[in-house]
Design a protein around this motif. Structure first.
Motif, PDB file in Angstrom:
ATOM      1  N   LEU A 190       0.799  -1.224   0.000  1.00 31.41           N
ATOM      2  CA  LEU A 190       0.000   0.000   0.000  1.00 31.41           C
ATOM      3  C   LEU A 190       0.834   1.279   0.000  1.00 31.41           C
ATOM      4  O   LEU A 190       0.278   2.370  -0.124  1.00 31.41           O
ATOM      5  N   VAL A 191       2.147   1.149   0.128  1.00 28.75           N
ATOM      6  CA  VAL A 191       2.979   2.323   0.390  1.00 28.75           C
ATOM      7  C   VAL A 191       2.958   3.333  -0.760  1.00 28.75           C
ATOM      8  O   VAL A 191       3.150   4.535  -0.546  1.00 28.75           O
ATOM      9  N   ASN A 192       2.705   2.880  -1.983  1.00 32.98           N
ATOM     10  CA  ASN A 192       2.626   3.803  -3.118  1.00 32.98           C
ATOM     11  C   ASN A 192       1.204   4.292  -3.375  1.00 32.98           C
ATOM     12  O   ASN A 192       0.946   4.948  -4.384  1.00 32.98           O
ATOM     13  N   GLY A 193       0.269   3.921  -2.490  1.00 35.22           N
ATOM     14  CA  GLY A 193      -1.106   4.382  -2.635  1.00 35.22           C
ATOM     15  C   GLY A 193      -1.865   3.783  -3.799  1.00 35.22           C
ATOM     16  O   GLY A 193      -2.615   4.506  -4.474  1.00 35.22           O
ATOM     17  N   PRO A 194      -1.745   2.472  -4.067  1.00 35.00           N
ATOM     18  CA  PRO A 194      -2.450   1.877  -5.202  1.00 35.00           C
ATOM     19  C   PRO A 194      -3.954   1.814  -4.952  1.00 35.00           C
ATOM     20  O   PRO A 194      -4.408   1.778  -3.808  1.00 35.00           O
ATOM     21  N   ASP A 195      -4.725   1.780  -6.044  1.00 33.02           N
ATOM     22  CA  ASP A 195      -6.171   1.634  -5.878  1.00 33.02           C
ATOM     23  C   ASP A 195      -6.613   0.179  -6.029  1.00 33.02           C
ATOM     24  O   ASP A 195      -7.765  -0.137  -5.779  1.00 33.02           O
ATOM     25  N   ILE A 196      -5.674  -0.705  -6.415  1.00 29.61           N
ATOM     26  CA  ILE A 196      -5.971  -2.136  -6.549  1.00 29.61           C
ATOM     27  C   ILE A 196      -5.027  -2.913  -5.630  1.00 29.61           C
ATOM     28  O   ILE A 196      -3.807  -2.734  -5.695  1.00 29.61           O
ATOM     29  N   LEU A 197      -5.590  -3.772  -4.780  1.00 29.04           N
ATOM     30  CA  LEU A 197      -4.785  -4.609  -3.895  1.00 29.04           C
ATOM     31  C   LEU A 197      -5.098  -6.067  -4.193  1.00 29.04           C
ATOM     32  O   LEU A 197      -6.259  -6.476  -4.176  1.00 29.04           O
ATOM     33  N   ILE A 198      -4.047  -6.850  -4.482  1.00 28.81           N
ATOM     34  CA  ILE A 198      -4.199  -8.261  -4.830  1.00 28.81           C
ATOM     35  C   ILE A 198      -3.451  -9.097  -3.800  1.00 28.81           C
ATOM     36  O   ILE A 198      -2.282  -8.818  -3.498  1.00 28.81           O
ATOM     37  N   LEU A 199      -4.128 -10.120  -3.252  1.00 28.13           N
ATOM     38  CA  LEU A 199      -3.509 -10.981  -2.248  1.00 28.13           C
ATOM     39  C   LEU A 199      -3.630 -12.437  -2.678  1.00 28.13           C
ATOM     40  O   LEU A 199      -4.714 -12.906  -3.030  1.00 28.13           O
ATOM     41  N   ASP A 200      -2.496 -13.155  -2.634  1.00 28.64           N
ATOM     42  CA  ASP A 200      -2.460 -14.563  -3.018  1.00 28.64           C
ATOM     43  C   ASP A 200      -2.533 -15.445  -1.777  1.00 28.64           C
ATOM     44  O   ASP A 200      -1.621 -15.419  -0.948  1.00 28.64           O
ATOM     45  N   GLU A 201      -3.610 -16.209  -1.633  1.00 30.31           N
ATOM     46  CA  GLU A 201      -3.799 -17.155  -0.530  1.00 30.31           C
ATOM     47  C   GLU A 201      -3.401 -16.536   0.822  1.00 30.31           C
ATOM     48  O   GLU A 201      -2.555 -17.072   1.545  1.00 30.31           O
ATOM     49  N   PRO A 202      -4.005 -15.426   1.200  1.00 31.76           N
ATOM     50  CA  PRO A 202      -3.547 -14.719   2.406  1.00 31.76           C
ATOM     51  C   PRO A 202      -3.837 -15.422   3.725  1.00 31.76           C
ATOM     52  O   PRO A 202      -3.287 -15.018   4.751  1.00 31.76           O
ATOM     53  N   THR A 203      -4.691 -16.448   3.727  1.00 32.21           N
ATOM     54  CA  THR A 203      -4.989 -17.134   4.993  1.00 32.21           C
ATOM     55  C   THR A 203      -4.170 -18.400   5.192  1.00 32.21           C
ATOM     56  O   THR A 203      -4.339 -19.092   6.197  1.00 32.21           O
ATOM     57  N   SER A 204      -3.266 -18.701   4.268  1.00 32.94           N
ATOM     58  CA  SER A 204      -2.586 -20.002   4.314  1.00 32.94           C
ATOM     59  C   SER A 204      -1.515 -20.097   5.390  1.00 32.94           C
ATOM     60  O   SER A 204      -1.202 -21.200   5.858  1.00 32.94           O
ATOM     61  N   ASN A 205      -0.945 -18.959   5.811  1.00 36.01           N
ATOM     62  CA  ASN A 205       0.187 -19.004   6.744  1.00 36.01           C
ATOM     63  C   ASN A 205      -0.084 -18.292   8.063  1.00 36.01           C
ATOM     64  O   ASN A 205       0.857 -17.924   8.765  1.00 36.01           O
ATOM     65  N   ILE A 206      -1.370 -18.085   8.393  1.00 39.46           N
ATOM     66  CA  ILE A 206      -1.686 -17.365   9.624  1.00 39.46           C
ATOM     67  C   ILE A 206      -2.748 -18.112  10.420  1.00 39.46           C
ATOM     68  O   ILE A 206      -3.468 -18.960   9.893  1.00 39.46           O
ATOM     69  N   ASP A 207      -2.839 -17.802  11.739  1.00 39.58           N
ATOM     70  CA  ASP A 207      -3.801 -18.485  12.604  1.00 39.58           C
ATOM     71  C   ASP A 207      -5.177 -17.825  12.513  1.00 39.58           C
ATOM     72  O   ASP A 207      -5.364 -16.816  11.831  1.00 39.58           O
ATOM     73  N   LYS A 208      -6.159 -18.405  13.211  1.00 39.32           N
ATOM     74  CA  LYS A 208      -7.541 -17.941  13.111  1.00 39.32           C
ATOM     75  C   LYS A 208      -7.695 -16.495  13.573  1.00 39.32           C
ATOM     76  O   LYS A 208      -8.465 -15.720  12.991  1.00 39.32           O
ATOM     77  N   GLU A 209      -6.982 -16.137  14.640  1.00 36.85           N
ATOM     78  CA  GLU A 209      -7.070 -14.766  15.142  1.00 36.85           C
ATOM     79  C   GLU A 209      -6.564 -13.776  14.096  1.00 36.85           C
ATOM     80  O   GLU A 209      -7.159 -12.707  13.887  1.00 36.85           O
ATOM     81  N   SER A 210      -5.466 -14.150  13.423  1.00 42.57           N
ATOM     82  CA  SER A 210      -4.909 -13.273  12.392  1.00 42.57           C
ATOM     83  C   SER A 210      -5.824 -13.196  11.181  1.00 42.57           C
ATOM     84  O   SER A 210      -5.903 -12.155  10.514  1.00 42.57           O
ATOM     85  N   VAL A 211      -6.537 -14.297  10.878  1.00 37.73           N
ATOM     86  CA  VAL A 211      -7.495 -14.280   9.768  1.00 37.73           C
ATOM     87  C   VAL A 211      -8.597 -13.262  10.046  1.00 37.73           C
ATOM     88  O   VAL A 211      -9.005 -12.499   9.161  1.00 37.73           O
ATOM     89  N   SER A 212      -9.077 -13.230  11.272  1.00 35.57           N
ATOM     90  CA  SER A 212     -10.096 -12.263  11.652  1.00 35.57           C
ATOM     91  C   SER A 212      -9.584 -10.840  11.494  1.00 35.57           C
ATOM     92  O   SER A 212     -10.287  -9.962  10.972  1.00 35.57           O
ATOM     93  N   GLY A 213      -8.344 -10.615  11.916  1.00 29.68           N
ATOM     94  CA  GLY A 213      -7.741  -9.293  11.762  1.00 29.68           C
ATOM     95  C   GLY A 213      -7.559  -8.919  10.301  1.00 29.68           C
ATOM     96  O   GLY A 213      -7.766  -7.759   9.909  1.00 29.68           O
ATOM     97  N   LEU A 214      -7.182  -9.912   9.485  1.00 23.49           N
ATOM     98  CA  LEU A 214      -7.021  -9.665   8.050  1.00 23.49           C
ATOM     99  C   LEU A 214      -8.347  -9.250   7.415  1.00 23.49           C
ATOM    100  O   LEU A 214      -8.397  -8.311   6.606  1.00 23.49           O
ATOM    101  N   THR A 215      -9.426  -9.937   7.785  1.00 21.75           N
ATOM    102  CA  THR A 215     -10.742  -9.602   7.250  1.00 21.75           C
ATOM    103  C   THR A 215     -11.109  -8.165   7.585  1.00 21.75           C
ATOM    104  O   THR A 215     -11.623  -7.423   6.738  1.00 21.75           O
ATOM    105  N   ASP A 216     -10.822  -7.749   8.817  1.00 17.39           N
ATOM    106  CA  ASP A 216     -11.095  -6.367   9.219  1.00 17.39           C
ATOM    107  C   ASP A 216     -10.285  -5.380   8.374  1.00 17.39           C
ATOM    108  O   ASP A 216     -10.799  -4.330   7.953  1.00 17.39           O
TER     109      ASP A 216
END
Length: 263
Positions: A190-216
């Protein structure tokens, strides 16, 4: 899917596939899309015995400000597809347009400029640089822009604070949890201020609590007007999306629009 498999498809399967493609194309035509993919193919080693068809005739649209999930099992072509959307790979055939411009014909330099200005990409393994602290990792995309170190640090520190990592700014990735590394990777995207953000399998390496934070985080970024595209094999994130495309063996096999017609 190889050539023999294509020939072996039943007439019924081909008819259903054609009908679904037509419906998808009609949906694309009717929508005001930020991103349009029309007949995208990705073929590795084309014409050789080890030919691999990663994507076959994929068409879809992404409207501005929407949260879109590309859902499918491992090996379905999700990473290849979002890499093409994110201009990290080129399609073998087909067109991809962003704001009406066909980026499939862009030069490498033009694609690089597009990524810096418009697209933030979060890799499945984050691709953070070992030995660099968090703020240095976040600020890496600012270096080609000629921004001075002081300004780079200030901008990176501001993003890290937004994601609750102001106390970790001087720590390298090796000293962080999976969730913390992911937030650093999102801040970098996000550091360059893009208007499109793409994430590849973002829940694969984090725990349930982090998944909730990611969704937020993703919902907050969407509320700011950003367009979010996520590849996932889990229902956790796709259940929060505005639009879900099902990708199976390199083909779109389903589409659900929670704000419009389903195909």
């Amino acid at each position: 899917m190889n050539n023999s498999e294509d020939r072996a498809q039943s007439p019924e399967h081909r008819t259903q596939s054609t009908e679904h493609r037509i419906k998808t194309e009609e949906h694309i035509t009717q929508s005001h899309a930020l991103i349009r993919c029309d007949g995208i193919w990705k073929i590795y080693n084309e014409g050789k015995p080890n030919e691999v068809r990663a994507l076959s005739e994929v068409s879809l649209s992404v409207e501005r400000g929407k949260f879109v999930a590309i859902h499918g099992p491992s090996g379905s072509g999700k990473t290849t597809f979002i890499s093409i959307i994110g201009s990290l790979e080129r399609p073998s055939r087909g067109t991809i347009t962003i704001d009406g411009k066909n980026i499939a014909g862009f030069s490498d330099a033009a694609l690089s400029s597009l990524r810096r200005r418009r697209i933030g990409f979060v890799f499945q393994d984050y691709n953070l640089i070992p030995g660099l602290c968090a703020w240095e990792n976040v600020s890496v995309p600012l270096i080609p822009e000629g921004i001075a170190k002081k300004q780079r640090k200030e901008r990176a520190a501001g993003l890290l604070k937004t994601f609750g990592l102001d106390g970790r700014a001087e720590h390298p990735p090796e000293e962080m949890s999976g969730g913390e590394r992911q937030r650093v990777a999102i801040a970098r995207a996000l550091v360059n201020g893009p208007d499109i953000l793409i994430l590849d399998e973002p829940t694969s390496n984090i725990d349930k609590e982090s998944v909730s934070g990611l969704t937020d985080i993703l919902n907050s970024l969407k509320a700011e007007g950003r367009t979010i595209i996520v590849s996932t094999h889990q229902e956790t994130l796709s259940g929060n999306a505005d639009v879900v495309y099902e990708l199976t063996k390199g083909r779109i096999t389903g589409h659900k629009d929670y704000n419009g017609p389903n195909l």
